[in-house]
Scaffold this motif. Structure first.
Motif, PDB file in Angstrom:
ATOM      1  N   VAL A 177      38.386 -12.013 -45.957  1.00 25.64           N
ATOM      2  CA  VAL A 177      39.736 -12.332 -45.459  1.00 25.64           C
ATOM      3  C   VAL A 177      39.774 -13.808 -45.038  1.00 25.64           C
ATOM      4  O   VAL A 177      39.286 -14.163 -43.960  1.00 25.64           O
ATOM      5  CB  VAL A 177      40.093 -11.449 -44.240  1.00 25.64           C
ATOM      6  N   MET A 234      48.485 -25.962 -33.526  1.00 27.53           N
ATOM      7  CA  MET A 234      49.760 -26.277 -34.178  1.00 27.53           C
ATOM      8  C   MET A 234      50.371 -24.951 -34.625  1.00 27.53           C
ATOM      9  O   MET A 234      49.741 -24.211 -35.373  1.00 27.53           O
ATOM     10  CB  MET A 234      49.552 -27.194 -35.387  1.00 27.53           C
ATOM     11  N   MET A 239      39.436 -24.705 -39.282  1.00 31.11           N
ATOM     12  CA  MET A 239      39.863 -23.406 -38.773  1.00 31.11           C
ATOM     13  C   MET A 239      40.992 -23.487 -37.744  1.00 31.11           C
ATOM     14  O   MET A 239      41.711 -22.538 -37.530  1.00 31.11           O
ATOM     15  CB  MET A 239      38.688 -22.674 -38.149  1.00 31.11           C
ATOM     16  N   GLY A 275      48.995 -26.558 -40.521  1.00 30.00           N
ATOM     17  CA  GLY A 275      47.975 -25.646 -39.977  1.00 30.00           C
ATOM     18  C   GLY A 275      47.827 -24.436 -40.895  1.00 30.00           C
ATOM     19  O   GLY A 275      46.711 -24.057 -41.264  1.00 30.00           O
ATOM     20  N   TYR A 287      50.622  -4.573 -33.532  1.00 23.93           N
ATOM     21  CA  TYR A 287      50.515  -5.554 -34.619  1.00 23.93           C
ATOM     22  C   TYR A 287      49.117  -5.531 -35.276  1.00 23.93           C
ATOM     23  O   TYR A 287      48.996  -5.481 -36.504  1.00 23.93           O
ATOM     24  CB  TYR A 287      50.829  -6.923 -34.009  1.00 23.93           C
ATOM     25  N   GLY A 308      44.406 -24.389 -42.775  1.00 20.59           N
ATOM     26  CA  GLY A 308      43.597 -23.286 -42.247  1.00 20.59           C
ATOM     27  C   GLY A 308      43.531 -22.089 -43.171  1.00 20.59           C
ATOM     28  O   GLY A 308      42.561 -21.333 -43.136  1.00 20.59           O
ATOM     29  N   SER A 339      44.736 -11.765 -47.922  1.00 15.48           N
ATOM     30  CA  SER A 339      45.219 -12.488 -46.753  1.00 15.48           C
ATOM     31  C   SER A 339      46.744 -12.438 -46.715  1.00 15.48           C
ATOM     32  O   SER A 339      47.377 -12.053 -47.706  1.00 15.48           O
ATOM     33  CB  SER A 339      44.715 -13.927 -46.717  1.00 15.48           C
TER      34      SER A 339
HETATM   35  P1  TYM Z   1      50.249 -16.581 -39.434  1.00 16.73           P
HETATM   36  O1  TYM Z   1      51.457 -16.325 -40.263  1.00 16.73           O
HETATM   37  O2  TYM Z   1      50.436 -16.941 -38.015  1.00 16.73           O
HETATM   38  O3  TYM Z   1      49.405 -17.741 -40.086  1.00 16.73           O
HETATM   39  C1  TYM Z   1      49.010 -17.699 -41.433  1.00 16.73           C
HETATM   40  C2  TYM Z   1      47.603 -18.251 -41.575  1.00 16.73           C
HETATM   41  O4  TYM Z   1      47.548 -19.597 -41.122  1.00 16.73           O
HETATM   42  C3  TYM Z   1      46.483 -19.740 -40.189  1.00 16.73           C
HETATM   43  N1  TYM Z   1      46.886 -20.741 -39.197  1.00 16.73           N
HETATM   44  C4  TYM Z   1      46.159 -21.808 -38.856  1.00 16.73           C
HETATM   45  N2  TYM Z   1      44.952 -22.241 -39.275  1.00 16.73           N
HETATM   46  C5  TYM Z   1      44.484 -23.381 -38.731  1.00 16.73           C
HETATM   47  N3  TYM Z   1      45.170 -24.102 -37.808  1.00 16.73           N
HETATM   48  C6  TYM Z   1      46.375 -23.711 -37.365  1.00 16.73           C
HETATM   49  N4  TYM Z   1      47.049 -24.438 -36.473  1.00 16.73           N
HETATM   50  C7  TYM Z   1      46.917 -22.506 -37.893  1.00 16.73           C
HETATM   51  N5  TYM Z   1      48.086 -21.838 -37.681  1.00 16.73           N
HETATM   52  C8  TYM Z   1      48.030 -20.747 -38.475  1.00 16.73           C
HETATM   53  C9  TYM Z   1      46.326 -18.356 -39.568  1.00 16.73           C
HETATM   54  O5  TYM Z   1      45.045 -18.196 -39.007  1.00 16.73           O
HETATM   55  C10 TYM Z   1      46.559 -17.472 -40.759  1.00 16.73           C
HETATM   56  O6  TYM Z   1      45.382 -17.342 -41.524  1.00 16.73           O
HETATM   57  N6  TYM Z   1      48.352 -12.077 -38.387  1.00 16.73           N
HETATM   58  C11 TYM Z   1      48.461 -13.098 -39.416  1.00 16.73           C
HETATM   59  C12 TYM Z   1      49.128 -12.611 -40.679  1.00 16.73           C
HETATM   60  C13 TYM Z   1      48.502 -11.393 -41.275  1.00 16.73           C
HETATM   61  C14 TYM Z   1      47.256 -11.345 -41.957  1.00 16.73           C
HETATM   62  C15 TYM Z   1      47.101  -9.978 -42.374  1.00 16.73           C
HETATM   63  C16 TYM Z   1      46.276 -12.281 -42.248  1.00 16.73           C
HETATM   64  C17 TYM Z   1      49.032 -10.142 -41.285  1.00 16.73           C
HETATM   65  N7  TYM Z   1      48.180  -9.282 -41.968  1.00 16.73           N
HETATM   66  C18 TYM Z   1      45.974  -9.570 -43.076  1.00 16.73           C
HETATM   67  C19 TYM Z   1      45.149 -11.852 -42.947  1.00 16.73           C
HETATM   68  C20 TYM Z   1      45.000 -10.508 -43.356  1.00 16.73           C
HETATM   69  C21 TYM Z   1      49.274 -14.252 -38.845  1.00 16.73           C
HETATM   70  O7  TYM Z   1      49.965 -14.117 -37.876  1.00 16.73           O
HETATM   71  O8  TYM Z   1      49.228 -15.367 -39.592  1.00 16.73           O
END
Ligand code: TYM
Length: 331
Positions: A146, A198, A186, A21, A130, A25, A10
């Motif tokens: 993941v 959030m 989640m 979050g 992305y 999450g 992850s």
């Molecule tokens: P990112 O940096 O926005 O967020 C990191 C992780 O936090 C979770 N998340 C939340 N879960 C619950 N409630 C919320 N309000 C909340 N805000 C964020 C996201 O779901 C994430 O798991 N694209 C990804 C980063 C990434 C990635 C990967 C993840 C790049 N390569 C490979 C997994 C596998 C992202 O923007 O996460």
């Protein structure tokens, strides 16, 4: 080793201060895999530059995100902790997968639509592609699981589609990954607007609780959280604010909705908000203390990054040589 244990991957973007979050999450769930899985947790700095970053801040947050991983319970000896840009195979596979990802697929991604609306002056090609870089992150390690929040579900589904497409053309190359998205945690919602996620990029600081906020700030923010005109603490439709607070309280106390409803039976929202604030602040106190210790140990963090990237490189190289051979690149 690669064959014995299933693989977990992850990543978190070092694009802002991390929120509860991100913690509830995602990061909080990471350590549950450390014993039985081969785990890779990455600071995805290459994803972060799809939105303009101030270089010094990006650098600082990269260290901070790594320190937070560890402060949230990830032991550097049991987990491979590393920085995405330190392993150039991510960029290499990202480009290759771009050529197996359709324009239409990328156009449908809701994160792309949201971010391009938010950053209308900088809708760059990286923002668009992305998800294929994210697919590369995951597929490079032959990932089985993941752990992410629900907002990443669409990206994981696309990763599965890309991997399946590639495997159909070239024979078995990539493991098809599954998302691990616990339903109760989640999606943590904004405290100011509980129908929206959030998000670390929200300009309203009262909407967000940061992992590193101090106790007073945490309690103040929860006290101000938007709820509804009802008074009973119970889970239900139209009670987005209370549902969100119940999810957060559950994340820090382990209590079920029924237990929470019983605990606050006959009490008002004020008591409940205070209890959520205290549970959250107390739950995060050890994380903050450990973070403060780690962030002061820059050389140690650098040694973790270095070791992590060397180990990641070892795994990634194997996948890359298979991919290069299959698509017909000369060795
Ligand atoms: P990112 O940096 O926005 O967020 C990191 C992780 O936090 C979770 N998340 C939340 N879960 C619950 N409630 C919320 N309000 C909340 N805000 C964020 C996201 O779901 C994430 O798991 N694209 C990804 C980063 C990434 C990635 C990967 C993840 C790049 N390569 C490979 C997994 C596998 C992202 O923007 O996460």
């Amino acid at each position: 080793m690669l064959q014995d244990k299933k693989i977990v991957f992850s990543g978190v973007q070092p694009s802002g201060n991390l929120t509860i979050g991100n913690y509830i999450g995602a990061i909080k769930n990471f350590s549950r895999f450390s014993e039985e899985y081969e785990t890779f947790y990455c600071v995805v700095d290459m994803h972060a530059i799809t939105v303009r970053q101030v270089p010094a801040e990006l650098r600082r947050r990269t260290y901070e995100t790594l320190a937070l991983y560890m402060a949230c319970g990830l032991d550097a000896k049991k987990n491979t902790l590393f920085v995405q840009s330190h392993v150039p195979y991510h960029a290499e596979l990202g480009w290759i997968l771009d050529c197996y990802t359709m324009f239409g697929e990328l156009s449908r991604m809701t994160q792309f639509k949201d971010k391009s609306a938010k950053h209308a002056d900088n809708i760059n090609a990286g923002l668009f592609t992305y998800p294929s870089l994210m697919a590369a992150d995951i597929l490079l390690y032959q990932t089985d699981v993941v752990p992410v929040g629900i907002d990443q579900k669409q990206h994981i589904e696309l990763t599965r589609d890309i991997a399946t497409r590639f495997n159909q053309v070239y024979g078995d190359t990539f493991t098809i990954p599954e998302g691990f998205i616990p339903t109760d945690t989640m999606k943590i919602m904004s405290l100011a607007e509980p129908t929206a996620k959030m998000s670390k990029s929200d300009p309203n600081p009262n909407a967000i609780v940061y992992i590193l906020d101090n106790k007073d700030d945490i309690i103040r923010k929860f006290r101000r959280a938007v709820t509804d005109s009802d008074t009973r603490v119970c889970y239900g439709e139209g009670k987005d604010g209370i549902n969100n607070l119940m999810n957060i309280y559950h994340a820090f106390t382990g209590k079920s909705n029924e237990e929470i409803e019983r605990e606050f039976d006959g009490k008002g929202y004020g008591d409940f908000k205070l209890a959520v604030g205290e549970a959250c602040a107390d739950g995060l106190a050890p994380v903050r203390a450990e973070f403060d210790r780690l962030i002061a140990a820059k050389a140690y963090l650098e040694s973790v990054m270095k070791e992590g990237s060397e180990k990641a490189m070892y795994y990634a190289r194997k996948t890359m040589s298979k991919v290069r051979r299959k698509i017909g690149f000369v060795n």
